[in-house]
Scaffold this active site. Structure first.
Site, PDB file in Angstrom:
ATOM      1  N   HIS A 262       0.861  -1.276  -0.136  1.00 28.99           N
ATOM      2  CA  HIS A 262       0.141   0.274   0.470  1.00 28.99           C
ATOM      3  C   HIS A 262       0.638   1.179  -0.394  1.00 28.99           C
ATOM      4  CE1 HIS A 262      -3.426   3.202   0.242  1.00 28.99           C
ATOM      5  NE2 HIS A 262      -3.727   2.337   2.016  1.00 28.99           N
ATOM      6  N   ARG A 317      -2.984  10.385 -11.238  1.00 28.51           N
ATOM      7  CA  ARG A 317      -1.656  10.539 -10.613  1.00 28.51           C
ATOM      8  C   ARG A 317      -0.774  11.077 -10.913  1.00 28.51           C
ATOM      9  NH1 ARG A 317      -4.069   7.875  -5.259  1.00 28.51           N
ATOM     10  NH2 ARG A 317      -3.576   6.224  -6.244  1.00 28.51           N
ATOM     11  N   ASP A 363       2.754   5.837  -7.744  1.00 28.97           N
ATOM     12  CA  ASP A 363       4.109   6.008  -6.717  1.00 28.97           C
ATOM     13  C   ASP A 363       5.544   5.561  -7.413  1.00 28.97           C
ATOM     14  OD1 ASP A 363       2.518   5.850  -3.782  1.00 28.97           O
ATOM     15  OD2 ASP A 363       2.472   3.779  -4.132  1.00 28.97           O
TER      16      ASP A 363
HETATM   17  N1  CMX Z   1       4.980  -6.789 -10.495  1.00 34.90           N
HETATM   18  C1  CMX Z   1       4.586  -7.974 -10.564  1.00 34.90           C
HETATM   19  N2  CMX Z   1       3.727  -8.818 -10.650  1.00 34.90           N
HETATM   20  C2  CMX Z   1       2.700  -7.981 -10.148  1.00 34.90           C
HETATM   21  C3  CMX Z   1       2.782  -6.312  -9.981  1.00 34.90           C
HETATM   22  C4  CMX Z   1       3.777  -6.132  -9.996  1.00 34.90           C
HETATM   23  N3  CMX Z   1       3.863  -4.967 -10.300  1.00 34.90           N
HETATM   24  N4  CMX Z   1       1.171  -5.950  -9.826  1.00 34.90           N
HETATM   25  C5  CMX Z   1       0.639  -7.164  -9.989  1.00 34.90           C
HETATM   26  N5  CMX Z   1       1.143  -8.659  -9.880  1.00 34.90           N
HETATM   27  C6  CMX Z   1       0.756  -9.960 -10.162  1.00 34.90           C
HETATM   28  C7  CMX Z   1       0.493 -10.718  -7.998  1.00 34.90           C
HETATM   29  O1  CMX Z   1       1.803 -10.557  -7.491  1.00 34.90           O
HETATM   30  C8  CMX Z   1      -0.532 -11.341  -8.456  1.00 34.90           C
HETATM   31  O2  CMX Z   1       0.484 -12.511  -8.343  1.00 34.90           O
HETATM   32  P1  CMX Z   1      -0.153 -13.624  -7.829  1.00 34.90           P
HETATM   33  O3  CMX Z   1      -1.441 -14.512  -8.657  1.00 34.90           O
HETATM   34  O4  CMX Z   1       1.252 -14.333  -7.425  1.00 34.90           O
HETATM   35  O5  CMX Z   1       0.091 -13.287  -6.468  1.00 34.90           O
HETATM   36  C9  CMX Z   1      -0.694 -11.588 -10.024  1.00 34.90           C
HETATM   37  O6  CMX Z   1       0.394 -10.485 -10.323  1.00 34.90           O
HETATM   38  C10 CMX Z   1      -2.530 -11.045  -9.646  1.00 34.90           C
HETATM   39  O7  CMX Z   1      -2.730  -9.468  -9.085  1.00 34.90           O
HETATM   40  P2  CMX Z   1      -3.162  -8.185  -9.922  1.00 34.90           P
HETATM   41  O8  CMX Z   1      -4.848  -9.116  -9.457  1.00 34.90           O
HETATM   42  O9  CMX Z   1      -2.905  -7.915 -10.641  1.00 34.90           O
HETATM   43  O10 CMX Z   1      -3.435  -7.544  -8.377  1.00 34.90           O
HETATM   44  P3  CMX Z   1      -3.341  -7.047  -6.898  1.00 34.90           P
HETATM   45  O11 CMX Z   1      -4.961  -6.757  -6.855  1.00 34.90           O
HETATM   46  O12 CMX Z   1      -3.936  -8.383  -6.383  1.00 34.90           O
HETATM   47  O13 CMX Z   1      -2.381  -6.053  -6.740  1.00 34.90           O
HETATM   48  C11 CMX Z   1      -1.296  -4.702  -5.855  1.00 34.90           C
HETATM   49  C12 CMX Z   1      -2.910  -5.106  -6.522  1.00 34.90           C
HETATM   50  C13 CMX Z   1      -0.873  -2.986  -6.409  1.00 34.90           C
HETATM   51  C14 CMX Z   1      -0.963  -4.978  -4.681  1.00 34.90           C
HETATM   52  C15 CMX Z   1      -0.214  -5.336  -7.190  1.00 34.90           C
HETATM   53  O14 CMX Z   1      -0.179  -5.194  -8.502  1.00 34.90           O
HETATM   54  C16 CMX Z   1       1.559  -4.756  -6.242  1.00 34.90           C
HETATM   55  O15 CMX Z   1       1.565  -5.551  -5.878  1.00 34.90           O
HETATM   56  N6  CMX Z   1       2.122  -3.967  -7.366  1.00 34.90           N
HETATM   57  C17 CMX Z   1       3.266  -3.371  -6.907  1.00 34.90           C
HETATM   58  C18 CMX Z   1       3.208  -2.630  -5.775  1.00 34.90           C
HETATM   59  C19 CMX Z   1       2.920  -1.457  -5.783  1.00 34.90           C
HETATM   60  O16 CMX Z   1       3.059  -0.276  -6.879  1.00 34.90           O
HETATM   61  N7  CMX Z   1       1.920  -0.726  -4.911  1.00 34.90           N
HETATM   62  C20 CMX Z   1       1.153   0.143  -5.150  1.00 34.90           C
HETATM   63  C21 CMX Z   1      -0.669   0.376  -4.931  1.00 34.90           C
HETATM   64  C22 CMX Z   1      -0.978   1.981  -5.003  1.00 34.90           C
HETATM   65  C23 CMX Z   1      -1.476   1.852  -3.205  1.00 34.90           C
HETATM   66  O17 CMX Z   1      -2.435   1.019  -3.173  1.00 34.90           O
HETATM   67  O18 CMX Z   1      -0.926   3.091  -2.130  1.00 34.90           O
END
Ligand code: CMX
Length: 429
Positions: A262, A317, A363
């Site tokens: 997050h 954003r 971010d």
């Molecule tokens: N890099 C690699 N893999 C990713 C990814 C990324 N940036 N974003 C999603 N995935 C993966 C997930 O880890 C998940 O893998 P598993 O099935 O093995 O667990 C798969 O793709 C499906 O995920 P999703 O449904 O697309 O994404 P989620 O809703 O589960 O998660 C988030 C969303 C933001 C946690 C995820 O995209 C992520 O970890 N991003 C990187 C961290 C980040 O930038 N966070 C900031 C978010 C903004 C905020 O909330 O403040």
């Protein structure tokens, strides 16, 4: 009476009437179903929370009270808070009056400073911010009003008083954390003539460049709210639904924001960018970035700053920050790397095929901008996010207290119960 309370008293009957009419007319109408996958998967996409302050659509991103965030990038955070809380943009007089209210208590009380100073040197700045707010809880007008037997429909007035107190203190507390932890420990006094974000920029003491103050303003505007289902807002609103006061609720919300998936993601994102810079001795080529991203993905690591639980497009954003970098011609290494990642990562994530959203979130660039102006201590970045997000969560809590929302209490099920429910449902469909 303060400017915000005056406006809230005007809009209160509409808020309450709208909610009551919905309940009366449609109270027992089912509007959604929930799958086993959603229950196991963090309630993703289940429309089960009320949040009137903002909404996030997969195809467009954030709207504050129906206004796309990209139409609000020239606003001040005070205007955003007024809009979030009342549903209306303030007049210039209202904005100025709210600004004065929000800068009235920016000097950090000695008792709070003592708590911050007592924390161990390796305490994370987010832990300090959360503790600093808890150290102010004894001032809560809401708690006192509740203890005095104030009728429930009037409690929002005391929640408002707490919100103003908290918001007018949080910039000073955050700046104090920065100065104590990363600078020489001397605090910079607020200037009552300045507005909320300009004061915050000044108290941090990072740069005298007017563009720095403009960046802090934009940062506080863009992070202010992101509907109600994210971890920090959901936590804050849930805690407040037990009629815990705003100091407890925002402190709890910040503890959720401190998580790496997050709010901490901006810290991780900059660490990633610096790692790239150091590994390649500057701005890597697109080819080098592509290889490095695949290396990370093959190691099971995420690409920080990319993907989102709700969004399915580039986060507006991110677009606003990108435009800020262009406007001020900011092109030093970190920003150049953030821009190049934007050219490379979406394709890589698409090919990888896991992330539902291959595009950048806020971010992916926010930390690089702070770094550019000399705020290089990236464990502090989530505190910047938290100061801003306190605006939205305060507004959300205010709304719930105004309309008298119930305590949050969804039903949980065991794995066995879920299996039985799924079997029964599978037979009948
Ligand atoms: N890099 C690699 N893999 C990713 C990814 C990324 N940036 N974003 C999603 N995935 C993966 C997930 O880890 C998940 O893998 P598993 O099935 O093995 O667990 C798969 O793709 C499906 O995920 P999703 O449904 O697309 O994404 P989620 O809703 O589960 O998660 C988030 C969303 C933001 C946690 C995820 O995209 C992520 O970890 N991003 C990187 C961290 C980040 O930038 N966070 C900031 C978010 C903004 C905020 O909330 O403040």
């Amino acid at each position: 009476m303060d400017v915000l309370k005056t406006k809230l008293l005007q809009v209160l009957p509409q808020f309450r009437a709208k909610r009551s009419a919905l309940l009366e007319q449609y109270g027992d109408v089912p509007v959604a179903t929930v799958t086993v996958e959603q229950i196991i998967g963090g309630m993703r996409g289940v429309p089960s929370l009320l949040c009137d302050t903002s909404s996030v659509s997969p195809s467009e991103g954030l709207r504050i009270r129906g206004i796309p965030i990209l139409e609000l990038t020239d606003a001040t955070p005070e205007e955003i808070f007024f809009l979030l809380a009342t549903g209306q943009r303030p007049t210039e007089d209202e904005r100025r009056a709210l600004s004065q209210l929000l800068t009235a208590h920016a000097t950090v009380p000695e008792s709070v400073l003592a708590v911050l100073r007592a924390m161990l040197p390796d305490a994370h700045p987010m832990a300090m911010l959360s503790a600093g707010l808890l150290a102010m809880e004894h001032q809560s007008a809401f708690r006192k009003a509740y203890e005095d037997g104030t009728p429930k429909d009037q409690l929002w007035e005391y929640a408002l008083a707490d919100c103003i107190q908290l918001l007018s203190s949080i910039t000073g507390i955050a700046a104090a954390i920065y100065r104590l932890k990363f600078r020489d420990g001397t605090l910079i006094e607020p200037d009552p003539a300045l507005d909320w974000s300009t004061n915050f920029a000044r108290m941090l003491g990072v740069s005298d460049d007017p563009a720095w103050a403009d960046l802090v303003r934009l940062y506080l505007v863009l992070h202010a709210d992101h509907e109600g289902g994210n971890v920090s807002a959901f936590t804050g609103v849930t805690v407040a639904s037990a009629l815990s006061d705003v100091f407890y609720a925002i402190s709890a919300a910040l503890n959720g924001l401190a998580g790496p998936l997050h709010g901490l993601a901006n810290q991780e994102c900059l660490a990633f960018i610096l790692e790239l810079r150091d590994r390649f001795g500057g701005v890597p080529t697109a080819e080098q970035l592509r290889d490095l991203c695949w290396e990370r993905l093959n190691n099971g690591q995420v690409i920080p700053g990319y993907g989102h639980a709700v969004l399915r497009v580039t986060d507006p954003r991110f677009t606003a920050f990108y435009a800020f970098a262009e406007k001020y011609k900011l092109d030093r290494e970190c920003i150049a790397i953030a821009k190049r990642l934007y050219q490379v990562v979406p394709d890589v994530l698409r090919q990888h095929g896991k992330a539902k959203n291959p595009y950048p979130n806020v971010d992916a660039i926010s930390g690089s901008l702070l770094y550019e102006f000399g705020m290089t201590e990236f464990t502090f970045y989530t505190v910047m996010f938290g100061v801003s997000r306190a605006l939205g969560i305060c507004a959300q809590i205010l709304f719930h207290r105004m309309v008298g929302s119930a305590i949050v209490r969804p039903k949980s099920v065991t794995l066995d119960e879920l299996e039985q429910m799924a079997r029964r449902a599978a037979v009948t469909t």
